[in-house]
Design a protein around this motif. Structure first.
Motif: not given
Ligand SMILES: [Zn+2]
Length: 97
Positions: A84-97, A20-25, A62-65
């Motif tokens: 920033e206290g965000r959850p650790d989702w970066a190393t899992r595949p995102g939902r495309a679209g 997908g298009t969510r920035c990994v960072h 992975r996608p990133s800005h």
């Protein structure tokens, strides 16, 4: 192996299709209408840097800005997000679209 041109264009398309298009960072969506040369454009990030033996395999990409990719420099993936206290989702595949 050269890094640029048509090869990158193909890898970018693969990364978007798989992750997908969510920035990994920063976790924000990347606007694909923004030129890839723009700070907010799509950049292909390597989880393991190519300088450290990382490959161009889709599992290492992975996608990133562009600006997030640049800001990361040598910091590990997740450093910005954890700060920033965000959850650790970066190393899992995102939902495309
Ligand atoms: Zn970002």
């Amino acid at each position: 192996m050269r890094w640029g041109g048509r090869r990158v264009a193909r890898l970018r398309a693969q990364v978007v299709a798989v992750y997908g298009t969510r920035c990994v960072h920063c976790g924000e969506l990347i606007d694909l209408t923004v030129p890839s040369t723009s700070p907010m454009g799509l950049s292909v990030e390597h989880l393991q840097p190519r300088s450290q033996g990382g490959t161009d395999d889709i599992t290492n990409l992975r996608p990133s800005h562009l600006h997030c990719n640049t800001a990361r420099q040598a910091r590990p993936i997740g450093a910005i997000r954890r700060a920033e206290g965000r959850p650790d989702w970066a190393t899992r595949p995102g939902r495309a679209g």
